[in-house]
Scaffold this motif. Structure first.
Motif, PDB file in Angstrom:
ATOM      1  N   GLY B  55      52.761  32.246  20.367  1.00  0.00           N
ATOM      2  CA  GLY B  55      52.740  33.275  21.403  1.00  0.00           C
ATOM      3  C   GLY B  55      52.548  32.661  22.777  1.00  0.00           C
ATOM      4  N   VAL B 392      56.293  46.241  23.441  1.00  0.00           N
ATOM      5  CA  VAL B 392      55.540  45.039  23.088  1.00  0.00           C
ATOM      6  C   VAL B 392      54.080  45.212  23.492  1.00  0.00           C
ATOM      7  CG1 VAL B 392      55.378  42.550  23.406  1.00  0.00           C
ATOM      8  CG2 VAL B 392      57.608  43.649  23.389  1.00  0.00           C
ATOM      9  N   HIS B 396      50.911  45.516  20.839  1.00  0.00           N
ATOM     10  CA  HIS B 396      49.863  44.498  20.902  1.00  0.00           C
ATOM     11  C   HIS B 396      48.505  45.137  21.199  1.00  0.00           C
ATOM     12  CE1 HIS B 396      53.067  41.435  20.915  1.00  0.00           C
ATOM     13  NE2 HIS B 396      52.126  40.662  20.425  1.00  0.00           N
ATOM     14  N   PHE B 400      46.982  43.936  17.949  1.00  0.00           N
ATOM     15  CA  PHE B 400      46.115  42.819  18.328  1.00  0.00           C
ATOM     16  C   PHE B 400      44.826  43.366  18.932  1.00  0.00           C
ATOM     17  CE2 PHE B 400      45.820  38.792  21.174  1.00  0.00           C
ATOM     18  CZ  PHE B 400      44.828  38.298  20.373  1.00  0.00           C
ATOM     19  N   TYR B 443      48.487  41.862  28.695  1.00  0.00           N
ATOM     20  CA  TYR B 443      49.328  42.952  28.196  1.00  0.00           C
ATOM     21  C   TYR B 443      49.548  44.100  29.177  1.00  0.00           C
ATOM     22  CZ  TYR B 443      49.145  40.468  23.829  1.00  0.00           C
ATOM     23  OH  TYR B 443      49.259  39.493  22.868  1.00  0.00           O
ATOM     24  N   SER B 476      47.700  35.052  29.336  1.00  0.00           N
ATOM     25  CA  SER B 476      47.747  34.443  28.008  1.00  0.00           C
ATOM     26  C   SER B 476      46.897  33.184  27.960  1.00  0.00           C
ATOM     27  CB  SER B 476      49.193  34.144  27.608  1.00  0.00           C
ATOM     28  OG  SER B 476      49.717  33.082  28.364  1.00  0.00           O
TER      29      SER B 476
END
Lengths: 205, 537, 95
Positions: B55, B392, B396, B400, B443, B476
């Motif tokens: 990722g 997406v 997530h 996630f 995100y 990230s």
């Protein structure tokens, strides 16, 4: 500690094994359920081709196999009765009969598939593609579903043979027969699936 | 919940006892549910690191337009592998396989699960499936590039190495089914005397609902994957439009499983949160039965909403409306849960500890994920947002954010019980806040990018999306730092942390009445349960 | 466990009766489907198959003699399968 393996308490719960077996049967029902969805959608999309293609299959062979499986279901159900009554010999005989009938089913299936394949009707064959979409899908499903079913028969053969051995060695006996009972459930499931496969592929022409 | 059942202190814990095998074999052949839970934990951790690095590399590729560190084919392979690893190897087994295995028997007062050997088989199948999936990367025509959804007809036309990936996913499905089956039977048959269905803690309840989804949804994807295999090997034509097949039917079958799979991921997460919050709020959970009913409702209604993944596929109008309405319906029980958690905290004297931080941040990210789900569940907005970065970001946040925050919350909550040691609370809090900031920074920009129209699954984009991607890629890096801090702190504490008490948080469920770490068979004698699970009176 | 080995024994005669019933239903479905009934053929064949399946479930698979929970679970599974077929058809019927 005195433990010798990871799990020491020998915990016997027949009811638990039975629930587990039923849950496994549910997964099998849904596995074939997915295929029945595919079958019904494509039958809806190609009604004429499906009817004509079903006419290619031999009703007599299909009926014979249905009866064979039904009888085998009865013999294995009876073997449980025999076990409960403590009749070891009869149990083994009935399991043997089930085994024999399962083999007979497979032999029939073998000749049926063989004759279809020798006529050029198999997945991906040119002859099938010439017939058109409906036939391609019908025979694709026919081979896939009856093939998967036959695989379950073969697994059943192995399991039943194993149970016979266990009964013979008296590891399965009249007060401890959960294994036999669960094998019976599995075998009836195989029968249940065939009960639906038979009309859908052989009868509704 | 019942009188004290502590074993004598000198009895060896499950970590220490000597079995038939030595060394690593004492673990990989152990049928003890706690050891199997840890086997899953270590396997999942390993795969998670791989998936997270994939990722991170994708985010580095997206930090600026054009090719930075990889080309399109590599990028396609990366998001496929990232998806397969994260979905099939991590979040689906995730909480049930790790904490479910470890705590389900203890929480219901049993010595093990109903079928210990089957339980070990599940782990071996998991490992086998993972191995088969990963071989697809190094053999045949190269890494699969279809995305984790294996959409037909591309999945049987691509020259890349699909067979191992699909076969591996099939095996992993088997493993998941066996775990679910085992848990259902365990809950039906092995509850301690006095523990009626409505005296059972909420985490086991969520595992029960999850187990049912695993049992009734997974076979559908199993047979679908078999059909993809048959399609590639025999050219049958099930989903091949050139032979009369219908690719949309593949999408139906795939999502009949894969949408409920989302609930396999989130229900145990909700269950874990329902354990953490009352413990730190020192209060009985608000609306115990409402949570149970909503758990079952989510599992049940969630089984019939798969079509909302296919709004732009060309389905009929009737199907569109039906799926959209059902999707909105499934939001109700989720909202009931959030309401109950918040009400539990209301007017409570809350003890602020790391697991609680994870739990409240779970509620926060889960709500953002849930609301963005409604945006996608509405037909008109979906047409605009389908296959963009909005989607997406949404999944997530749920998969996630939801499962990940709950998993780490559960990890920090049960850590003293699992390893018998305390972790460093300071570093744990730093890890949590870094993780949280990184997560949001990564995100949230994706929502805006998606609304602006940036499609997913491309290694490149036009200049107008550059700003958002810089922030996201930067996030990230923070997130990875947070993950590293959390993992390092926990691993270090597991090895050399201070000894923990039997009940460090003052929890009232049964797992706090056995020593930390628990002995081999958990209880000397099976406890008699007389009280409800969250009795703080 | 208290439930181990405590079972209802189904007499041999019941098994034989059930088998005869199943074979009669099979013969009936073969006979009926060989007549030209049009779209009714599928319905009739499926109704007869469902009847056979129920008999197998109730007698051979012991649902009649077991705890009611098994019957509830089976009913739930059948409901699930039928539901997903119906919902999938919402797409194809109105496309």
């Amino acid at each position: 500690m005195e433990q010798t393996s990871g799990n020491t308490h020998i915990h016997r719960d027949d009811e638990a094994s039975k629930i587990g077996m039923w849950l496994f049967i549910f997964t099998e029902m849904l596995l074939f359920g997915g295929l029945f969805i595919v079958y019904s959608i494509y039958r809806y999309l190609h009604p004429v081709a499906f009817e004509l293609a079903a006419g290619e299959l031999d009703v007599a062979v299909g009926t014979a196999n249905t009866v064979i499986l039904l009888i085998s279901s009865m013999t294995i159900a009876m073997s449980i009765t025999a076990m409960q009554k403590g009749n070891k010999k009869l149990t083994i005989a009935l399991l043997g009969a089930t085994l024999f009938l399962a083999l007979a089913f497979l032999v029939n299936k073998y000749f049926e598939w063989g004759s279809k394949i020798s006529h050029g009707l198999y997945p991906g064959s040119d002859r099938l593609h010439e017939f058109g979409h409906g036939d391609t899908l019908f025979f694709g499903l026919y081979y896939f579903m009856t093939g998967l079913h036959a695989l379950h028969i073969i697994i059943g053969l192995v399991v039943i043979a194993f149970v016979m051995y266990r009964v013979h060695r008296e590891m399965v006996h009249s007060t401890k027969f959960a294994l036999l009972e669960n094998t019976g459930l599995y075998w009836h499931l195989v029968d249940l699936i065939w009960i639906f496969l038979f009309p859908l592929f052989y009868l509704v022409t | 919940m019942s009188e004290n059942h502590t074993r004598s202190v000198d009895e060896p814990s499950y970590l220490k006892y000597k079995g038939r095998y030595r060394g690593i074999f004492a673990w990989i052949f152990s049928t003890d549910h706690k050891r199997i839970g840890l086997l899953y934990l270590w396997s999942i951790l390993t795969f998670f690191i791989v998936g997270a690095i994939l990722g991170l590399l994708m985010k580095m590729e997206l930090i600026s337009p054009g090719k930075n560190i990889m080309g399109p084919q590599t990028y396609n392979g990366f998001f496929t592998l990232h998806g397969i690893i994260m979905i099939f190897l991590i979040v689906i087994p995730g909480l049930p396989a790790v904490f479910g295995n470890f705590f389900l028997p203890i929480m219901i007062g049993a010595k093990d699960v109903a079928f210990p050997r089957l339980n070990l088989t599940s782990w071996w199948l998991y490992l086998l499936g993972a191995f088969v999936v990963l071989t697809s990367q190094f053999t045949g025509g190269g890494p699969p590039d279809t995305g984790w959804t294996f959409y037909a007809p591309y999945s049987f036309q691509t020259p890349t190495n699909m067979l191992p990936a699909v076969t591996g996913a099939f095996i992993l499905g088997f493993s998941s089914i066996l775990t679910g089956l085992n848990f259902i039977v365990t809950i039906h048959r092995m509850r301690a005397p006095g523990m009626g269905w409505f005296k059972m803690p909420l985490f086991p309840w969520s595992l029960y609902a999850t187990g049912w989804i695993q049992v009734i949804a997974t076979p559908i994807v199993g047979v679908t994957l078999l059909m993809i295999i048959a399609e590639r090997v025999l050219n049958i034509g099930f989903f091949n439009p050139a032979l009369g097949g219908d690719p949309i039917l593949y999408q139906h079958l795939f999502w009949i499983y894969s949408h409920p799979a989302v609930y396999i991921m989130i229900l145990p997460a909700m269950g874990a949160i329902s354990e953490i919050i009352p413990t730190f709020a020192r209060k009985t959970i608000f609306g115990y039965k409402a949570i149970i009913v909503s758990t079952i409702a989510i599992a049940f209604v969630g089984y019939f909403v798969w079509g909302h993944h296919m709004f732009t596929s060309g389905m009929s109008g009737v199907a569109l409306y039906t799926f959209s309405i059902l999707t909105f319906l499934v939001a109700i029980p989720s909202a009931i849960k959030v309401f109950n958690w918040v009400s539990t905290m209301h007017k409570a004297s809350i003890i602020l500890k790391t697991p609680f931080y994870w739990a409240v941040s779970f509620i926060f990210v889960f709500m953002i994920g849930g609301f963005s789900g409604l945006v996608l569940g509405a037909l008109a907005t979906n047409v605009h947002l389908h296959d963009t970065h909005f989607v997406v970001a949404h999944f997530h946040f749920i998969v996630f954010g939801g499962t990940g925050f709950a998993f780490l919350g559960a990890m920090h909550y049960w850590f003293p019980k699992i390893f018998g040691r305390k972790y460093d609370a300071g570093w744990a809090n730093i890890g949590w806040i870094t993780f949280f900031i990184g997560f949001i920074t990564l995100y949230v920009p994706m929502f805006y990018l998606g609304i602006a129209g940036m499609p997913r699954r491309y290694y490149d984009y036009v200049e107008v999306f550059h700003g958002g991607n810089i922030i996201s890629s930067f996030g990230s890096i923070i997130l990875i730092a947070g993950i590293a801090i959390v993992i390092a702190n926990l691993v270090k504490s597991a090895i050399s942390g201070e000894k923990a008490d039997q009940n460090p948080w003052g929890g009232r469920t049964l797992e706090w009445e056995v020593p930390s770490p628990p002995p081999l068979e958990n209880f000397d004698e099976i406890p008699h349960v007389t009280r409800g699970p969250y009795d703080y009176s | 466990m208290e439930n181990n080995g405590k079972h209802h024994i189904v007499p041999y005669k019941t098994h034989i009766t059930v088998l005869l019933g199943l074979i009669v239903l099979t013969a009936l479905s073969v006979a009926v489907t060989s007549i030209e009934l049009g779209p009714l053929t599928v319905t009739v064949a499926l109704v007869l198959a469902s009847a056979k399946a129920l008999i197998v479930l109730i007698y051979f698979m012991h649902l009649k003699f077991d705890n009611i929970i098994y019957s509830i679970m089976v009913a739930f599974i059948i409901f699930s399968i039928v539901s997903i077929i119906v919902i999938t058809f919402l797409d194809y019927l109105f496309r």
